[in-house]
Design a protein around this motif. Structure first.
Motif, PDB file in Angstrom:
ATOM      1  N   GLU A 233       4.737 166.310 116.832  1.00 40.11           N
ATOM      2  CA  GLU A 233       4.993 167.484 115.995  1.00 40.11           C
ATOM      3  C   GLU A 233       6.403 168.001 116.217  1.00 40.11           C
ATOM      4  O   GLU A 233       7.082 168.434 115.269  1.00 40.11           O
ATOM      5  CB  GLU A 233       3.970 168.579 116.302  1.00 40.11           C
ATOM      6  N   ASP A 234       6.832 167.970 117.449  1.00 43.90           N
ATOM      7  CA  ASP A 234       8.188 168.414 117.782  1.00 43.90           C
ATOM      8  C   ASP A 234       9.227 167.543 117.074  1.00 43.90           C
ATOM      9  O   ASP A 234      10.223 168.035 116.531  1.00 43.90           O
ATOM     10  CB  ASP A 234       8.375 168.341 119.299  1.00 43.90           C
ATOM     11  N   LEU A 235       8.991 166.220 117.060  1.00 47.28           N
ATOM     12  CA  LEU A 235       9.902 165.305 116.374  1.00 47.28           C
ATOM     13  C   LEU A 235       9.918 165.586 114.875  1.00 47.28           C
ATOM     14  O   LEU A 235      10.976 165.599 114.243  1.00 47.28           O
ATOM     15  CB  LEU A 235       9.470 163.856 116.624  1.00 47.28           C
ATOM     16  N   THR A 236       8.741 165.836 114.313  1.00 40.97           N
ATOM     17  CA  THR A 236       8.631 166.097 112.876  1.00 40.97           C
ATOM     18  C   THR A 236       9.351 167.383 112.495  1.00 40.97           C
ATOM     19  O   THR A 236      10.070 167.441 111.489  1.00 40.97           O
ATOM     20  CB  THR A 236       7.153 166.186 112.466  1.00 40.97           C
ATOM     21  N   MET A 237       9.167 168.419 113.294  1.00 39.20           N
ATOM     22  CA  MET A 237       9.769 169.722 112.990  1.00 39.20           C
ATOM     23  C   MET A 237      11.289 169.692 113.127  1.00 39.20           C
ATOM     24  O   MET A 237      12.006 170.214 112.287  1.00 39.20           O
ATOM     25  CB  MET A 237       9.181 170.796 113.907  1.00 39.20           C
ATOM     26  N   GLN A 238      11.788 169.061 114.180  1.00 39.67           N
ATOM     27  CA  GLN A 238      13.231 169.085 114.435  1.00 39.67           C
ATOM     28  C   GLN A 238      13.987 167.997 113.662  1.00 39.67           C
ATOM     29  O   GLN A 238      15.123 168.209 113.258  1.00 39.67           O
ATOM     30  CB  GLN A 238      13.502 168.915 115.929  1.00 39.67           C
ATOM     31  N   GLY A 239      13.359 166.849 113.477  1.00 45.36           N
ATOM     32  CA  GLY A 239      14.047 165.759 112.795  1.00 45.36           C
ATOM     33  C   GLY A 239      15.350 165.380 113.487  1.00 45.36           C
ATOM     34  O   GLY A 239      15.462 165.435 114.719  1.00 45.36           O
ATOM     35  N   GLN A 240      16.343 165.009 112.705  1.00 45.79           N
ATOM     36  CA  GLN A 240      17.633 164.570 113.256  1.00 45.79           C
ATOM     37  C   GLN A 240      18.355 165.679 114.017  1.00 45.79           C
ATOM     38  O   GLN A 240      19.228 165.412 114.839  1.00 45.79           O
ATOM     39  CB  GLN A 240      18.531 164.055 112.131  1.00 45.79           C
TER      40      GLN A 240
END
Length: 544
Positions: A233-240
């Motif tokens: 979820e953290d990866l999805t929210m922050q992205g690049q």
């Protein structure tokens, strides 16, 4: 991500979560002219993300087919991958690499999630080709080498001078010995490395921690950065955006473990300076270390008082320590050992001696017969001995060292002169070395911080050391004679590590090495950061 089935689980095939494929592809593919290789495309998770990215950049279907190559061993998976409109070759990657890629083709981008297959399951036919290719590149793979490693190394070798690689790699890249030369290779081959890590598992159904390895060649900025996220979820929210504000650190072109890169540049610089400080002793200048005794069948050889009395073996056993939890302080005394006996702990070792069966006592024969009825003599280590019931011993330990530390490693003086199993390491102090001073000095913040960068920690949170890693530990011994071992032992038994470190740091680090309060505080920050991260990962895995 789910295992495809039992067969694919054995061959290391797992679906890559879409969000990971999309993240890596968005970072790696930057123009519609980029040539891309996916060396283990499976069902096409990455190829799906790649074609989506290409279309967003304005590429045509024909350009996608010409520029994107996927390789997959399994024909059913290759058929699934082909639906995304790229070129897909159904073949073993290593054979295809040898025939079509090596010294012939280079790519702008290589992305993927290579299989995770240990040596014993690595098909001999493909392993020979993979290892031959690795050898040609100057690597020395061995029986510990996992299949993901030649996938990664050979893919990197197929990059253009300004190329980029983005791969899902087991987190063991950070710390296992068999990946040491790969760490060194990556640190010199790429100008910039980014490692995205996760505190929680991101792959369903497997207990394998992974990292996202992003490597860039020919870029202006040089160094390494570690981005630590909580979960998917953290990866999805922050992205690049998660890559933008992470400190870029100087990259050490060595085989050292990469755990240290969780630290800041200031913290790394302090450790680097202390690691070369001549006022700090190397472990190899203080003691020898080796694995403890390997019985081959602890259920037979190691027993408690009740078993000793049941078989009347009082004259056939000697003291032994078999578990680290049996050691509470920084010394094992007669009182400690007697307490373990009273608690019913298994602290007796069956040692009838190197005698023929006929020369043993009736009690010893009776116990050996009982063991044979249980089948203990058929276990491998027992079966290959001249006399299965006799375990040869080397030198007795002056001290023990915790091999698998939950909180922190420590040295325990062996006042009882007990044997020790391979659940701990045994230590023999060199001539002229005061073991009491070494055991007392070991518990200081610098040594504990350094140990977190030397040991190996997996999802369980335990910090594990092999003898070679112990030999790299350093201990500040200047003014160690001022330390009071009894006081440290008492605090250790009470779990008061803060008191120990305040005491030893003052004498060893401040007075002995001349470190400032700020530097000592920074060492505390290093130890707490690495220690807490390790323990936190253990707790988070329990909640998954």
């Amino acid at each position: 991500m789910k295992p495809i089935d039992g067969y694919n689980k054995l061959r290391g095939g797992y679906y890559t979560p879409d969000k990971i494929s999309e993240f890596i592809t968005e970072w790696a593919v930057r123009t519609p002219d980029d040539s891309v290789l996916e060396p283990s495309c499976g069902d096409g998770s990455f190829l799906d993300a790649i074609t989506t990215r290409y279309r967003a950049l304005g590429a045509t279907d024909e350009e996608i087919r010409e520029n994107v190559l996927g390789i997959e061993l399994d024909d059913a998976e290759a058929e699934k991958s082909a639906k995304y409109g790229t070129t897909v070759v159904c073949k073993d990657f290593f054979t295809y690499y040898q025939e079509k890629i090596e010294n012939k083709i280079q790519f702008d981008v290589i992305v993927g999630n290579p299989p995770f297959i240990r040596y014993q399951h690595f098909t001999e036919e493909y392993r020979k080709v993979a290892f031959a290719l690795m050898n040609k590149q100057g690597f020395r793979p061995n029986r510990l080498t996992n299949i993901w490693l030649p996938f990664l190394v050979l893919s990197c070798k197929a990059l253009k001078p300004n190329g980029r690689v983005g791969m899902v790699i087991p987190a063991e890249l950070f710390q296992v010995d068999y990946a040491a030369e790969t760490r060194q290779f990556l640190s010199t081959f790429f100008d910039k490395l980014t490692l995205v890590t996760f505190k929680q598992l991101v792959f369903d159904d497997i207990q394998q921690e992974v990292i996202l390895l992003l490597g860039e060649r020919g870029c202006d900025k040089h160094g390494i950065r570690v981005v630590e996220l909580d979960n998917m979820e953290d990866l999805t929210m922050q992205g690049q955006a998660c890559l933008e504000n992470t400190e870029l650190k100087e990259l050490d072109h060595s085989r050292d473990k990469w755990v240290k890169y969780y630290l800041s540049s200031e913290e790394l610089e302090l450790l680097k300076r202390l690691n070369s400080n001549p006022g700090i002793s190397d472990a190899t200048d203080l003691f020898e270390v080796n694995v403890g005794l390997v019985s081959g069948e602890n259920d037979f050889f190691i027993m408690n008082q009740a078993t000793v009395e049941e078989f009347n073996l009082q004259h056939s056993v000697i003291p032994i320590i078999s578990r680290s939890e049996q050691l509470k302080g920084v010394r094992l005394t007669n009182k400690d050992y007697n307490n373990l006996i009273e608690l019913g702990k298994k602290v007796f070792f069956f040692a009838p001696g190197d005698k023929e069966l006929d020369a043993l006592t009736n009690e010893q024969k009776s116990y050996i017969q009982w063991g044979e009825e249980k089948g203990f003599n058929k276990n491998y280590k027992c079966r290959i001995r001249p006399k299965w019931y006799h375990v040869s011993q080397t030198w007795y330990a002056d001290a023990f060292l915790i091999r698998q530390a939950h909180l922190y490693p420590r040295i325990i003086l062996n006042d009882k002169k007990a044997l020790v199993t391979d659940t701990l390491h045994k230590i023999r102090f060199l001539e002229g070395i005061d073991g009491k001073q070494v055991a007392a000095a070991f518990l200081n913040t610098y040594t504990l911080a350094l140990s977190e960068t030397l040991g190996r920690s997996y999802g369980g949170g335990v910090l594990t050391f092999e003898p070679g890693e112990i030999r790299k530990i350093r201990i500040p011994m200047q003014m160690a004679s001022r330390l009071d071992l009894q006081t440290i032992d008492c605090w250790q038994r009470n779990g008061e590590i803060d008191k120990i470190l305040k005491y030893t740091d003052t004498i060893l680090l401040r007075d002995g090495l001349g470190l400032s309060e700020k530097e000592i505080g920074l060492l505390h920050d290093i130890w707490e950061k690495l220690h807490n991260r390790r323990i936190t990962r253990k707790n988070q895995r329990k909640r998954i």
